[in-house]
Design a protein around this motif. Sequence first.
Motif, PDB file in Angstrom:
ATOM      1  N   ASP A 233      24.306  15.605  18.495  1.00  0.00           N
ATOM      2  CA  ASP A 233      23.633  16.063  19.723  1.00  0.00           C
ATOM      3  C   ASP A 233      22.238  15.467  19.875  1.00  0.00           C
ATOM      4  O   ASP A 233      21.467  15.893  20.738  1.00  0.00           O
ATOM      5  N   TYR A 234      21.908  14.498  19.028  1.00  0.00           N
ATOM      6  CA  TYR A 234      20.586  13.853  19.080  1.00  0.00           C
ATOM      7  C   TYR A 234      20.265  13.426  20.508  1.00  0.00           C
ATOM      8  O   TYR A 234      21.063  12.735  21.156  1.00  0.00           O
ATOM      9  N   ASP A 235      19.069  13.847  20.977  1.00  0.00           N
ATOM     10  CA  ASP A 235      18.708  13.511  22.360  1.00  0.00           C
ATOM     11  C   ASP A 235      17.390  12.744  22.437  1.00  0.00           C
ATOM     12  O   ASP A 235      16.741  12.685  23.483  1.00  0.00           O
ATOM     13  N   GLY A 236      16.998  12.146  21.315  1.00  0.00           N
ATOM     14  CA  GLY A 236      15.795  11.311  21.303  1.00  0.00           C
ATOM     15  C   GLY A 236      16.127   9.862  21.630  1.00  0.00           C
ATOM     16  O   GLY A 236      17.247   9.535  22.029  1.00  0.00           O
ATOM     17  N   LYS A 237      15.136   9.000  21.441  1.00  0.00           N
ATOM     18  CA  LYS A 237      15.341   7.566  21.662  1.00  0.00           C
ATOM     19  C   LYS A 237      15.831   6.917  20.372  1.00  0.00           C
ATOM     20  O   LYS A 237      15.632   7.441  19.274  1.00  0.00           O
ATOM     21  N   CYS A 238      16.437   5.764  20.526  1.00  0.00           N
ATOM     22  CA  CYS A 238      16.922   4.992  19.386  1.00  0.00           C
ATOM     23  C   CYS A 238      16.528   3.536  19.607  1.00  0.00           C
ATOM     24  O   CYS A 238      16.813   2.978  20.671  1.00  0.00           O
ATOM     25  N   PHE A 239      15.840   2.943  18.617  1.00  0.00           N
ATOM     26  CA  PHE A 239      15.434   1.536  18.697  1.00  0.00           C
ATOM     27  C   PHE A 239      16.150   0.763  17.590  1.00  0.00           C
ATOM     28  O   PHE A 239      16.398   1.290  16.505  1.00  0.00           O
ATOM     29  N   ILE A 240      16.465  -0.496  17.871  1.00  0.00           N
ATOM     30  CA  ILE A 240      17.015  -1.415  16.870  1.00  0.00           C
ATOM     31  C   ILE A 240      16.170  -2.687  16.882  1.00  0.00           C
ATOM     32  O   ILE A 240      15.780  -3.164  17.940  1.00  0.00           O
ATOM     33  N   SER A 241      15.901  -3.221  15.677  1.00  0.00           N
ATOM     34  CA  SER A 241      15.295  -4.554  15.549  1.00  0.00           C
ATOM     35  C   SER A 241      16.321  -5.482  14.922  1.00  0.00           C
ATOM     36  O   SER A 241      17.083  -5.051  14.053  1.00  0.00           O
ATOM     37  N   GLN A 242      16.294  -6.767  15.316  1.00  0.00           N
ATOM     38  CA  GLN A 242      17.237  -7.713  14.710  1.00  0.00           C
ATOM     39  C   GLN A 242      16.585  -9.083  14.574  1.00  0.00           C
ATOM     40  O   GLN A 242      15.693  -9.433  15.333  1.00  0.00           O
ATOM     41  N   SER A 243      17.044  -9.829  13.559  1.00  0.00           N
ATOM     42  CA  SER A 243      16.501 -11.173  13.346  1.00  0.00           C
ATOM     43  C   SER A 243      17.613 -12.207  13.500  1.00  0.00           C
ATOM     44  O   SER A 243      18.427 -12.407  12.594  1.00  0.00           O
ATOM     45  N   ALA A 244      17.679 -12.814  14.671  1.00  0.00           N
ATOM     46  CA  ALA A 244      18.636 -13.887  14.988  1.00  0.00           C
ATOM     47  C   ALA A 244      20.082 -13.464  14.746  1.00  0.00           C
ATOM     48  O   ALA A 244      20.914 -14.274  14.315  1.00  0.00           O
ATOM     49  N   ALA A 253      24.548  -0.863  18.332  1.00  0.00           N
ATOM     50  CA  ALA A 253      24.109  -0.119  19.520  1.00  0.00           C
ATOM     51  C   ALA A 253      25.301   0.459  20.285  1.00  0.00           C
ATOM     52  O   ALA A 253      25.270   1.625  20.726  1.00  0.00           O
ATOM     53  N   ASP A 254      26.363  -0.318  20.430  1.00  0.00           N
ATOM     54  CA  ASP A 254      27.549   0.152  21.163  1.00  0.00           C
ATOM     55  C   ASP A 254      28.182   1.356  20.471  1.00  0.00           C
ATOM     56  O   ASP A 254      28.577   2.329  21.129  1.00  0.00           O
ATOM     57  N   LEU A 255      28.273   1.298  19.145  1.00  0.00           N
ATOM     58  CA  LEU A 255      28.831   2.421  18.387  1.00  0.00           C
ATOM     59  C   LEU A 255      27.972   3.676  18.557  1.00  0.00           C
ATOM     60  O   LEU A 255      28.486   4.784  18.730  1.00  0.00           O
ATOM     61  N   ILE A 256      26.660   3.488  18.511  1.00  0.00           N
ATOM     62  CA  ILE A 256      25.742   4.623  18.635  1.00  0.00           C
ATOM     63  C   ILE A 256      25.844   5.255  20.023  1.00  0.00           C
ATOM     64  O   ILE A 256      25.911   6.482  20.158  1.00  0.00           O
ATOM     65  N   GLU A 257      25.886   4.415  21.043  1.00  0.00           N
ATOM     66  CA  GLU A 257      25.973   4.955  22.416  1.00  0.00           C
ATOM     67  C   GLU A 257      27.292   5.700  22.631  1.00  0.00           C
ATOM     68  O   GLU A 257      27.346   6.673  23.383  1.00  0.00           O
ATOM     69  N   ALA A 258      28.327   5.275  21.931  1.00  0.00           N
ATOM     70  CA  ALA A 258      29.616   5.970  22.030  1.00  0.00           C
ATOM     71  C   ALA A 258      29.617   7.297  21.261  1.00  0.00           C
ATOM     72  O   ALA A 258      30.240   8.275  21.686  1.00  0.00           O
ATOM     73  N   ARG A 259      28.897   7.346  20.134  1.00  0.00           N
ATOM     74  CA  ARG A 259      28.908   8.522  19.254  1.00  0.00           C
ATOM     75  C   ARG A 259      27.887   9.584  19.655  1.00  0.00           C
ATOM     76  O   ARG A 259      28.040  10.761  19.321  1.00  0.00           O
ATOM     77  N   PHE A 260      26.799   9.152  20.313  1.00  0.00           N
ATOM     78  CA  PHE A 260      25.702  10.081  20.642  1.00  0.00           C
ATOM     79  C   PHE A 260      25.547  10.157  22.163  1.00  0.00           C
ATOM     80  O   PHE A 260      24.757   9.418  22.758  1.00  0.00           O
ATOM     81  N   PRO A 261      26.271  11.063  22.811  1.00  0.00           N
ATOM     82  CA  PRO A 261      26.292  11.097  24.276  1.00  0.00           C
ATOM     83  C   PRO A 261      24.984  11.571  24.910  1.00  0.00           C
ATOM     84  O   PRO A 261      24.760  11.336  26.100  1.00  0.00           O
ATOM     85  N   ASN A 262      24.117  12.227  24.127  1.00  0.00           N
ATOM     86  CA  ASN A 262      22.884  12.784  24.714  1.00  0.00           C
ATOM     87  C   ASN A 262      21.643  11.929  24.477  1.00  0.00           C
ATOM     88  O   ASN A 262      20.525  12.398  24.693  1.00  0.00           O
ATOM     89  N   LEU A 263      21.839  10.704  24.013  1.00  0.00           N
ATOM     90  CA  LEU A 263      20.697   9.807  23.757  1.00  0.00           C
ATOM     91  C   LEU A 263      19.754   9.756  24.954  1.00  0.00           C
ATOM     92  O   LEU A 263      20.200   9.784  26.101  1.00  0.00           O
TER      93      LEU A 263
END
Length: 296
Positions: A233-244, A253-263
């Motif tokens: 039920d996490y309803d905060g923000k989520c950031f990802i960093s990536q290197s190339a 990100a796609d998995l997280i958006e599917a698993r956490f509907p209240n982001l």
Amino acid sequence: MAENYVLSCCSTADLTDEQFEARSIHYICFHFELGGKSYMDDLGKSIPFDEFYKRMEQGEDTKTSQINAEEFEQYFEPFLQEGKDILHVCLSSGISGVMNSACIARDILAEKYPDRKIYIVDSLAASAGYGLLMDRLADLRDDGMTIDELRDWAETNKLHLRHWFFSSDLTFFIKGGRVSKSAGTIGNLLNICPLLDVNSEGKLIPRFKIRGKRKVIREIVAKMEEDAENGLDYDGKCFISQSACYEDAKAVADLIEARFPNLNGKVVINNIGTTIGSHTGPGTVALFFWGSERTL
């Protein structure tokens, strides 16, 4: 918005120039060397991130140097001259000594500007996790928190900022001494992707050895399910960093958006900047969110 103080950090919070500007967050740049030439860690302006990581892959050496006390003095003083107080949040003391430089500058300037407040906070965070902390502080400032309230909130809550990250290439972890040469060589041969986090002292700690990229992508999302505030039920923000390795970051990100509907909004994907990236190299994905307090 509170106009009587400045909210500030180091460039190693790995947000974009546009994100810093939109949130009215000031920043000061670290430095790095690539192929023997010095540059500012200026959010990819001096060297685009794709070029930086490509040149690392081709074998060019990188070195980083933190901001010195004199640079902090020159950076802080114009704000003080304008009559503003300063809340500066530093890159984790667990991975850099930059906090010491900021504190030296603060002590020198405090004598010169005795009526001004200069607060230095150790983020115990790095990359866009540090950026996520700055984003929350900007929210609270905009909601009317005073500089003292904001400093206290940061100190009380910063360990609730969770970091999990993996690398699919151990070459630069071996180079930097974070992984032994023998373990790293075997790891690369066996397609081992270490899963690491940042502990309560702000240090990078390897936690698990996962075989295969697909498995580590699932595992990093499972860690968010375990650690996130209110779980799924996490309803905060989520950031990802990536290197190339944008595709790997997008898969997470796609998995997280599917698993956490209240982001709170979509997962934000940024680049790992040139300071942190000098140590991780290409192939690293780092995930950041608010959750249970880091205790180990």
